[in-house]
Design a protein around this motif. Structure first.
Motif, PDB file in Angstrom:
ATOM      1  N   MET A   1      43.158  32.947  24.067  1.00 25.03           N
ATOM      2  CA  MET A   1      42.579  32.036  24.912  1.00 25.03           C
ATOM      3  C   MET A   1      43.481  30.329  24.364  1.00 25.03           C
TER       4      MET A   1
ATOM      5  N   VAL B   1      40.883  31.105  29.352  1.00 24.84           N
ATOM      6  CA  VAL B   1      40.902  32.337  28.659  1.00 24.84           C
ATOM      7  C   VAL B   1      41.072  33.155  29.696  1.00 24.84           C
TER       8      VAL B   1
ATOM      9  N   TYR C   1      38.167  38.328  30.379  1.00 24.31           N
ATOM     10  CA  TYR C   1      36.502  38.212  30.845  1.00 24.31           C
ATOM     11  C   TYR C   1      35.790  37.573  32.032  1.00 24.31           C
TER      12      TYR C   1
ATOM     13  N   LEU D   1      33.660  33.584  21.702  1.00 22.86           N
ATOM     14  CA  LEU D   1      33.760  32.845  21.375  1.00 22.86           C
ATOM     15  C   LEU D   1      33.953  32.214  20.133  1.00 22.86           C
TER      16      LEU D   1
ATOM     17  N   PHE E   1      35.368  27.169  31.078  1.00 26.89           N
ATOM     18  CA  PHE E   1      36.500  28.101  30.996  1.00 26.89           C
ATOM     19  C   PHE E   1      36.326  28.030  32.021  1.00 26.89           C
TER      20      PHE E   1
END
Length: 385
Positions: free
Chosen positions: A223, A232, A236, A254, A272
């Motif tokens: 990230m 990120v 993920y 995180l 994110f």
């Protein structure tokens, strides 16, 4: 939020269940020997980026990179497997792991032992598959479509044909429901979690995964923030089932593994974006073993610039001595690869500039003496943290 219980309903029958009281374990000495020989550890990321890319002397080919990701992450010497005998050893190890459940049903093992088994089988298969297409440097086209190395049924375990994605999404994710699992799955490309220079082992698999998680989360590959947007890794998103309440679950996860600076940045991030990708091969040479000149392109050439274990690395002339080799089922592997590297002036013209910069960066990190901390998490904790 309540813990998400593992659901083995859709896990293939031979791979359901475990024995918490089991004292049985699997040894991976042969795999660890291979990984120690071909994996170069980069150390923890300092979030630096590569220098501005320049073509090599007398060439218009640019082989350096000024990306955020070029100076971090472990690398594999895939060129070692261009030697047929070395590749044969790798295949033999993969086949021996594949056959384990034929004589030892996995349900007789503890959950941690099973987890180590699946991670090792997955990773040795990934290395084997990439070795067969090496020195191709961009792997993205091999990760999708009808010929994807991720979707082909290239394994048969306990009579069940399996692909790499089957192990990942049909066994590991539903069986464990723990985000740490994703950090043990080597993807073969530079933007993914580290391949370790050792096999996973049941008694310490969670400590090993925690170490990988801390390295990845605190790297540019994991990230980095732009304004209030936290970019990120797309991995993920690939593992989104482990973060069902995406924003809250990922944020908590995180923050758990981030350093102090990034804990605050994660906390205050507006959202994110799983947009970080780097499909360049996680190879020490990045597929380029020379500089377009007559310099050495021997698969073991890089090891000449690395001290071997138990050796001060010098010869009478002041240069590194011959690389040590060990026998393994009739094949040879460079042994005792350690993180003690020569200074930049000693590299000479032997390696492409992107290799020189990467190695120099590793050397400087090691000299700084910075070490990461490792904590241990019980696999029974299945909430997406």
């Amino acid at each position: 939020m309540p813990a998400i219980a593992a659901d083995e309903t859709h896990v293939p029958t031979p791979f359901r269940g475990d024995d918490p009281a089991s004292i049985l374990s699997i040894r991976y000495d042969d795999l660890s020997q291979v990984l120690e020989a071909v994996v170069l550890e980069a150390g923890r990321s300092d979030r630096s980026r590569g220098s501005r890319a320049q073509p090599a002397a007398a060439s218009h080919i640019i082989r350096a990179s000024n990306s955020h990701y070029s100076l971090e992450g472990n690398r594999v010497m895939f060129s070692a497997f261009e030697e047929d005998r070395n590749l044969a050893v790798l295949i033999a190890i993969r086949k021996s792991l594949e056959a384990v459940p034929d004589t030892l049903p996995l349900k007789m093992l503890s959950r941690d032992e099973q987890l180590a088994y699946w991670l090792n089988l997955y990773n040795v298969t990934v290395i084997e598959q990439i070795a067969t297409i090496y020195p191709e440097t961009r792997l993205k086209r091999h990760y999708s479509g009808s010929r994807s190395i991720w979707d082909q049924k290239i394994l048969k375990v306990a009579g069940v044909p399996l692909s790499l994605n089957d192990i990942h999404h049909k066994i590991l994710v539903p069986k464990y429901r723990n985000p740490l699992v994703m950090y043990g799955l080597f993807q073969g490309f530079a933007g993914g979690p580290n391949i370790r220079p050792e096999a996973f082992e049941g008694p310490r698999v969670m400590a090993q995964l925690t170490d990988n998680a801390e390295e990845f989360v605190n790297s540019n590959r994991g990230m980095h923030r732009r304004d209030r947007l936290m970019k990120v890794s797309h991995l993920y998103e690939v593992n989104r089932d482990l973060f069902p309440n995406w924003d809250a679950d990922l944020r908590r996860h995180l923050r758990r593994y981030a350093d102090d600076v990034y804990q605050e940045r994660v906390k205050s991030a507006s959202r994110f974006a799983p947009s970080i990708t780097n499909y360049g091969i996680a190879d020490i040479y990045n597929g380029y073993k020379g500089r377009g000149t007559s310099v050495s392109t021997n698969p073991a050439a890089l090891l000449g610039a690395i001290r071997s274990a138990g050796d001060d690395g010098t010869s009478a002339e002041g240069h590194f001595g011959p690389t040590s080799y060990v026998a393994n089922d009739g094949a040879v592997f460079a042994a005792g690869v350690t993180p003690y590297l020569q200074g930049q002036s000693q590299y000479g013209g032997r390696f492409p500039i992107h290799v020189v910069e990467y190695l120099k960066t590793i050397e400087e990190r090691r000299r700084s003496g910075k070490e990461g901390e490792v904590s241990v998490e019980e696999i029974g904790s299945s909430s997406p943290e």
